[in-house]
Design a protein around this motif. Structure first.
Motif, short mmCIF file in Angstrom:
data_model
loop_
_atom_site.label_atom_id
_atom_site.label_comp_id
_atom_site.label_asym_id
_atom_site.label_seq_id
_atom_site.Cartn_x
_atom_site.Cartn_y
_atom_site.Cartn_z
N GLY A 150 31.22 36.65 61.18
CA GLY A 150 30.62 36.11 59.97
C GLY A 150 31.53 36.47 58.82
O GLY A 150 32.24 37.49 58.87
N TYR A 151 31.55 35.63 57.80
CA TYR A 151 32.41 35.88 56.66
C TYR A 151 31.89 35.11 55.47
O TYR A 151 31.18 34.11 55.61
N GLN A 152 32.25 35.58 54.29
CA GLN A 152 31.84 34.90 53.06
C GLN A 152 32.77 35.35 51.93
O GLN A 152 33.13 36.51 51.84
N THR A 153 33.11 34.39 51.09
CA THR A 153 33.95 34.70 49.93
C THR A 153 33.09 35.17 48.77
O THR A 153 31.90 34.90 48.69
N ILE A 154 33.75 35.87 47.87
CA ILE A 154 33.16 36.24 46.59
C ILE A 154 34.24 36.08 45.54
O ILE A 154 35.40 36.46 45.76
N HIS A 155 33.87 35.47 44.44
CA HIS A 155 34.81 35.23 43.34
C HIS A 155 34.52 36.24 42.24
O HIS A 155 33.44 36.24 41.67
N THR A 156 35.48 37.10 41.96
CA THR A 156 35.36 38.03 40.84
C THR A 156 36.14 37.45 39.67
O THR A 156 37.28 37.02 39.84
N THR A 157 35.52 37.40 38.49
CA THR A 157 36.15 36.78 37.34
C THR A 157 36.70 37.84 36.39
O THR A 157 36.48 39.03 36.57
N HIS A 158 37.37 37.37 35.35
CA HIS A 158 37.82 38.25 34.27
C HIS A 158 36.96 38.05 33.02
O HIS A 158 37.30 38.49 31.94
N ASN A 159 35.79 37.40 33.19
CA ASN A 159 34.87 37.11 32.07
C ASN A 159 34.00 38.33 31.79
O ASN A 159 32.91 38.46 32.34
N LEU A 160 34.48 39.19 30.93
CA LEU A 160 33.79 40.44 30.62
C LEU A 160 32.44 40.15 29.97
O LEU A 160 32.35 39.43 28.98
N LEU A 161 31.37 40.73 30.53
CA LEU A 161 30.03 40.48 30.03
C LEU A 161 29.71 41.27 28.75
O LEU A 161 29.04 40.76 27.87
N ASN A 162 30.18 42.49 28.65
CA ASN A 162 29.85 43.34 27.49
C ASN A 162 31.09 43.54 26.61
O ASN A 162 31.65 44.62 26.55
N LYS A 163 31.47 42.50 25.90
CA LYS A 163 32.67 42.54 25.05
C LYS A 163 32.45 43.37 23.81
O LYS A 163 31.40 43.46 23.27
#
Length: 163
Positions: A150-163
């Motif tokens: 089994g496998y699944q991707t995850i996309h981590t962004t550079h969109n900082l939530l607490n700027k």
């Protein structure tokens, strides 16, 4: 003058590293290690697209990972994560099987049929803010001795939530 040039070079290097784009994998692109193995383990990440928060001097991409087998009991024999860069999946790490029991709550790496196992704090932590793609994978054997994965991707962004 030499100090100013060094500072400018360091600043340029930091700016260039902060904007790295590791690319996006194609939807049907999977690592060679998993090709040809029957999919028998469901893998889910929440959230699937993961935005970071900053706490003190570190960035945290907080997410949970769940695994489930609908067809039979499965004994996990390997699990880990790939990272996508250079237009391919590259093995980041294969974990010690004891970590599966510790993090997901399995016993002796056994997944019972229909039982969800969740690592609620499967967080990425880094000193630098950058996005990318990871793929968690699991390989095991079912009650008939057949290899499944089994496998699944995850996309981590550079969109900082607490700027």
């Amino acid at each position: 003058m030499k100090t100013k040039m060094t500072l400018l070079l360091l600043l340029f290097l930091q700016i260039s590293l902060a904007q790295v784009n590791y690319g996006t994998p194609k939807e049907d692109d999977i690592p060679k290690k998993l090709q040809g193995i029957k999919v028998g383990i469901e893998v889910m990440h929440f959230p699937k697209e993961n935005d970071p928060i900053k706490i003190k001097d570190k960035y945290y991409w907080k997410h949970a990972t769940a695994i489930l087998s609908k067809e039979s009991d499965i004994t996990i024999i390997e699990f880990g994560a790939f990272l996508f860069y250079n237009n391919q999946w590259n093995l980041r790490k294969s974990y010690d099987l004891k970590d599966l029991d510790k993090n997901f709550g399995t016993k002796k790496q056994l997944m019972k049929q229909g039982e969800p196992y969740v690592w609620s704090k499967n967080w990425r932590i880094d000193n630098q803010l950058f996005g990318g793609w990871a793929m968690w994978y699991f390989i095991g054997t079912d009650t008939d001795g057949e290899s499944v994965c089994g496998y699944q991707t995850i996309h981590t962004t550079h969109n900082l939530l607490n700027k």
